[in-house]
Scaffold this active site. Structure first.
Site, PDB file in Angstrom:
ATOM      1  N   LYS A  22       0.846  -1.210   0.000  1.00 18.36           N
ATOM      2  CA  LYS A  22       0.000   0.000   0.000  1.00 18.36           C
ATOM      3  C   LYS A  22       0.873   1.248   0.000  1.00 18.36           C
ATOM      4  O   LYS A  22       0.623   2.193  -0.763  1.00 18.36           O
ATOM      5  CB  LYS A  22      -0.888  -0.029   1.250  1.00 18.36           C
ATOM      6  CG  LYS A  22      -1.502   1.303   1.626  1.00 18.36           C
ATOM      7  CD  LYS A  22      -2.453   1.185   2.793  1.00 18.36           C
ATOM      8  CE  LYS A  22      -1.940   1.640   4.134  1.00 18.36           C
ATOM      9  NZ  LYS A  22      -1.555   3.049   4.271  1.00 18.36           N
ATOM     10  N   ASN A  23       1.896   1.261   0.851  1.00 20.36           N
ATOM     11  CA  ASN A  23       2.681   2.486   1.015  1.00 20.36           C
ATOM     12  C   ASN A  23       3.668   2.737  -0.126  1.00 20.36           C
ATOM     13  O   ASN A  23       4.347   3.763  -0.141  1.00 20.36           O
ATOM     14  CB  ASN A  23       3.398   2.492   2.371  1.00 20.36           C
ATOM     15  CG  ASN A  23       2.419   2.712   3.511  1.00 20.36           C
ATOM     16  OD1 ASN A  23       1.234   2.983   3.283  1.00 20.36           O
ATOM     17  ND2 ASN A  23       2.904   2.583   4.741  1.00 20.36           N
ATOM     18  N   CYS A 116      -5.547   7.858   9.234  1.00 24.72           N
ATOM     19  CA  CYS A 116      -5.750   7.258  10.552  1.00 24.72           C
ATOM     20  C   CYS A 116      -5.655   8.302  11.649  1.00 24.72           C
ATOM     21  O   CYS A 116      -4.797   9.170  11.610  1.00 24.72           O
ATOM     22  CB  CYS A 116      -4.674   6.207  10.807  1.00 24.72           C
ATOM     23  SG  CYS A 116      -5.169   4.571  10.328  1.00 24.72           S
ATOM     24  N   ARG A 121      -0.653  14.647  13.147  1.00 22.36           N
ATOM     25  CA  ARG A 121       0.194  14.279  12.009  1.00 22.36           C
ATOM     26  C   ARG A 121       0.422  15.535  11.200  1.00 22.36           C
ATOM     27  O   ARG A 121      -0.222  15.770  10.190  1.00 22.36           O
ATOM     28  CB  ARG A 121      -0.461  13.167  11.188  1.00 22.36           C
ATOM     29  CG  ARG A 121      -0.522  11.881  11.955  1.00 22.36           C
ATOM     30  CD  ARG A 121      -1.117  10.769  11.146  1.00 22.36           C
ATOM     31  NE  ARG A 121      -0.165  10.113  10.283  1.00 22.36           N
ATOM     32  CZ  ARG A 121      -0.412   8.984   9.634  1.00 22.36           C
ATOM     33  NH1 ARG A 121      -1.566   8.416   9.739  1.00 22.36           N
ATOM     34  NH2 ARG A 121       0.496   8.440   8.868  1.00 22.36           N
ATOM     35  N   ASP A 305       3.833   0.566  12.176  1.00 19.16           N
ATOM     36  CA  ASP A 305       2.646  -0.062  11.589  1.00 19.16           C
ATOM     37  C   ASP A 305       2.463  -1.519  12.030  1.00 19.16           C
ATOM     38  O   ASP A 305       1.461  -2.153  11.674  1.00 19.16           O
ATOM     39  CB  ASP A 305       2.692   0.016  10.055  1.00 19.16           C
ATOM     40  CG  ASP A 305       2.409   1.431   9.556  1.00 19.16           C
ATOM     41  OD1 ASP A 305       2.026   2.287  10.370  1.00 19.16           O
ATOM     42  OD2 ASP A 305       2.574   1.671   8.345  1.00 19.16           O
ATOM     43  N   ARG A 397      -9.044  -0.272   4.590  1.00 19.73           N
ATOM     44  CA  ARG A 397      -8.154   0.740   4.013  1.00 19.73           C
ATOM     45  C   ARG A 397      -6.816   0.138   3.570  1.00 19.73           C
ATOM     46  O   ARG A 397      -6.160   0.698   2.678  1.00 19.73           O
ATOM     47  CB  ARG A 397      -7.870   1.850   5.035  1.00 19.73           C
ATOM     48  CG  ARG A 397      -9.009   2.828   5.238  1.00 19.73           C
ATOM     49  CD  ARG A 397      -8.539   4.026   6.039  1.00 19.73           C
ATOM     50  NE  ARG A 397      -7.163   4.332   5.710  1.00 19.73           N
ATOM     51  CZ  ARG A 397      -6.210   4.616   6.594  1.00 19.73           C
ATOM     52  NH1 ARG A 397      -6.486   4.682   7.866  1.00 19.73           N
ATOM     53  NH2 ARG A 397      -4.988   4.853   6.197  1.00 19.73           N
TER      54      ARG A 397
HETATM   55  C1  UD1 Z   1       4.039   6.849   6.550  1.00 16.80           C
HETATM   56  C2  UD1 Z   1       3.190   5.640   6.291  1.00 16.80           C
HETATM   57  C3  UD1 Z   1       2.556   5.137   7.570  1.00 16.80           C
HETATM   58  C4  UD1 Z   1       3.625   4.898   8.623  1.00 16.80           C
HETATM   59  C5  UD1 Z   1       4.549   6.100   8.773  1.00 16.80           C
HETATM   60  C6  UD1 Z   1       5.748   5.841   9.667  1.00 16.80           C
HETATM   61  C7  UD1 Z   1       2.398   5.992   4.017  1.00 16.80           C
HETATM   62  C8  UD1 Z   1       1.224   6.243   3.116  1.00 16.80           C
HETATM   63  N1  UD1 Z   1       2.142   5.991   5.327  1.00 16.80           N
HETATM   64  O1  UD1 Z   1       3.182   7.843   7.108  1.00 16.80           O
HETATM   65  O2  UD1 Z   1       1.863   3.924   7.283  1.00 16.80           O
HETATM   66  O3  UD1 Z   1       2.999   4.647   9.864  1.00 16.80           O
HETATM   67  O4  UD1 Z   1       5.061   6.494   7.485  1.00 16.80           O
HETATM   68  O5  UD1 Z   1       6.484   4.774   9.201  1.00 16.80           O
HETATM   69  O6  UD1 Z   1       3.489   5.724   3.566  1.00 16.80           O
HETATM   70  N2  UD1 Z   1       6.046  14.547  11.091  1.00 16.80           N
HETATM   71  C9  UD1 Z   1       6.140  15.890  11.398  1.00 16.80           C
HETATM   72  N3  UD1 Z   1       5.959  16.795  10.393  1.00 16.80           N
HETATM   73  C10 UD1 Z   1       5.686  16.428   9.104  1.00 16.80           C
HETATM   74  C11 UD1 Z   1       5.605  15.059   8.800  1.00 16.80           C
HETATM   75  C12 UD1 Z   1       5.780  14.132   9.821  1.00 16.80           C
HETATM   76  O7  UD1 Z   1       6.372  16.249  12.539  1.00 16.80           O
HETATM   77  O8  UD1 Z   1       5.544  17.304   8.244  1.00 16.80           O
HETATM   78  C13 UD1 Z   1       6.230  13.526  12.172  1.00 16.80           C
HETATM   79  C14 UD1 Z   1       4.948  12.758  12.431  1.00 16.80           C
HETATM   80  O9  UD1 Z   1       4.085  13.425  13.321  1.00 16.80           O
HETATM   81  C15 UD1 Z   1       5.479  11.476  13.026  1.00 16.80           C
HETATM   82  C16 UD1 Z   1       6.814  11.273  12.291  1.00 16.80           C
HETATM   83  O10 UD1 Z   1       7.146  12.539  11.723  1.00 16.80           O
HETATM   84  O11 UD1 Z   1       5.744  11.641  14.396  1.00 16.80           O
HETATM   85  C17 UD1 Z   1       6.775  10.220  11.205  1.00 16.80           C
HETATM   86  O12 UD1 Z   1       5.753  10.500  10.287  1.00 16.80           O
HETATM   87  P1  UD1 Z   1       5.911  10.198   8.732  1.00 16.80           P
HETATM   88  O13 UD1 Z   1       7.139   9.379   8.510  1.00 16.80           O
HETATM   89  O14 UD1 Z   1       5.766  11.467   7.988  1.00 16.80           O
HETATM   90  O15 UD1 Z   1       4.628   9.304   8.463  1.00 16.80           O
HETATM   91  P2  UD1 Z   1       3.683   9.366   7.198  1.00 16.80           P
HETATM   92  O16 UD1 Z   1       4.447   9.693   5.980  1.00 16.80           O
HETATM   93  O17 UD1 Z   1       2.474  10.153   7.533  1.00 16.80           O
END
Ligand code: UD1
Length: 418
Positions: A22-23, A116, A121, A305, A397
């Site tokens: 998915k990711n 989720c 986030r 995850d 999802r």
């Molecule tokens: C992606 C995955 C999700 C997984 C996560 C962590 C997809 C579609 N989803 O989510 O399944 O759980 O990686 O492996 O690939 N953060 C900030 N600012 C930002 C962005 C992120 O502070 O602009 C923080 C988030 O709050 C969190 C951490 O960074 O604490 C990691 O998040 P991130 O790696 O961005 O997760 P996603 O890309 O949303």
């Protein structure tokens, strides 16, 4: 609203082909906006996140259709650069489209994304990265507005290795003028897969899988045919289910390398594992023993995850375990549900303290998010007696045909519409 009815207590035995990740698929679909030529993505899992991404692409004016298990996207007709609120709320990955849409139209408008409910986030790293490439960003009425004359490569240092921010910046930089360097980039296998996909269309990206990614802007991208990598989280969920229920399963079409943090833990649990080419075999004949401590970390650490599923396993281990969540704030919403099944868990700050019990017992539980929902299903399979898991739309999802795959392993699970 559908629910699962589950009769627990049986072993899991059989062979499961692992779905495409998915990711990987979601950012790859977002990337197709960057080219005017046709792209075919192979073996795409039929899950709601993918269906919503296809709806968003269609809403932008792209032609995106399923052909069997593949999706064919023709973005030559894309004409809109706005993602409406209702759609963006359905799918957090809609934010990945900022990079590709702004690259294509020099502007983009998108409602703050959903996904989720697992804590704050933020998207600040995505937006700061785009600003460094020359995008002006304003926010109004819950919408993010982006505009630029042109995108120009730059050096971007991420405060933390965010998966989504790394991917979004890659998409914006692929056709920018000059070179972009992303430092402290996330190293997840799905990012390497996005690099491979983009390069197959003629992009010049290197370094994905390490902390530094270098992108040399190109003028145009071509079309192509691409098979993304397999879903390590789906694979991990089935392995944990078999460890918990007892069983003998074989996963095919997988990559053990991407799952090594979990495989180490499962060996500590006492499971027997064998890896051969793209197959992983797991055998679990006795009550698993506790692993003491599990901490989620960015890749190659233990994946957030799989945290909920691992906690479910800890519930029936001999001994105590501590599971610590370092990435998201509220990723323990499933814990009160597991307690209804007799689990002995105390959450303090970011850690769940789990005292293993001999057996869980069947109960009615509610899924609050994707992975927490999957954890409730595998807990119900391992429990004594009957269970129901409500609100399984969250599970839909990310897992294609979850109940069919589990049934093929001998699980007693059925979907009921209510
Ligand atoms: C992606 C995955 C999700 C997984 C996560 C962590 C997809 C579609 N989803 O989510 O399944 O759980 O990686 O492996 O690939 N953060 C900030 N600012 C930002 C962005 C992120 O502070 O602009 C923080 C988030 O709050 C969190 C951490 O960074 O604490 C990691 O998040 P991130 O790696 O961005 O997760 P996603 O890309 O949303």
């Amino acid at each position: 609203m559908d629910k699962y009815i589950i009769k627990g207590g049986g072993r899991l035995e059989g062979v499961i082909p692992v779905q495409t990740a998915k990711n990987s698929v979601l950012p790859i679909l977002a990337a197709t906006v960057l080219t005017d030529e046709e792209v075919r993505v192979l073996n795409v899992p039929d899950i709601t996140d993918v269906r919503n991404m296809v709806r968003i692409l269609t809403c932008l004016g792209c032609r995106a259709v399923w052909e069997g298990r593949d999706i064919i996207i023709d973005s030559s007709s894309a004409e809109k650069c706005e993602i409406p609120r209702a759609l963006a709320h359905e799918l957090r990955s809609s934010v990945f489209l900022l990079g590709s849409v702004v690259s294509r139209f020099r502007k983009a408008k998108i409602a703050y994304p959903g996904g989720c409910d697992i804590g704050l986030r933020p998207v600040d790293l995505h937006l700061n990265g785009l600003k460094r490439l020359g995008v002006q960003i304003t926010e109004s009425n819950g919408y993010i507005n982006c505009a630029c004359q042109k995108l120009v490569g730059n050096e971007i240092m991420l405060d933390c290795p965010s998966v989504g921010a790394t991917e979004n910046i890659m998409l914006a930089a692929v056709k920018a003028e000059g070179e972009t360097v992303i430092k402290n980039a996330a190293r997840e296998p799905e990012i390497e897969d996005l690099q491979k996909f983009l390069n197959s269309l003629g992009a010049r990206v290197k370094g994905a899988g390490t902390g530094t990614i270098v992108i040399e802007g190109v003028k145009t991208l071509s079309g192509g045919v691409y098979q993304p990598i397999s879903d390590r989280i789906e694979a991990g969920t089935f392995l944990i289910a078999a460890a918990m229920c007892g069983g003998d399963i074989e996963l095919t079409g997988t990559n053990a390398e991407n799952l090594s943090s979990l495989l180490h833990k499962l060996r500590e649990n006492g499971c027997k594992l064998r890896i051969k080419n793209d197959k992983i075999y797991l055998r679990s004949d006795r009550r698993p023993v506790s692993v003491k401590s599990v901490e989620t970390q960015p890749y190659p650490g233990f994946p957030t995850d799989l945290q909920a599923q691992m906690t479910a396993l800890c519930c029936v281990c001999a001994g105590n375990s501590i599971v610590t969540e370092n990435l998201f704030e509220t990723r323990f919403k499933y814990v009160p549900e597991l307690r209804r099944m007799g689990a002995d868990i105390t959450v303090i700050d970011r850690s769940a303290f789990v005292r293993g019990v001999e057996r869980l017992r069947g109960a009615v539980t509610v899924a609050h998010d994707l992975r927490g929902g999957a954890a409730l299903v595998i807990a119900a399979l391992a429990a004594e007696g009957d269970s129901e898991v409500l609100d399984i739309c969250h599970i839909d999802r990310g897992y294609a045909g979850f109940e069919y795959k589990l049934s093929s392993l001998g699980a007693k699970i059925k979907r009921v519409s209510i």
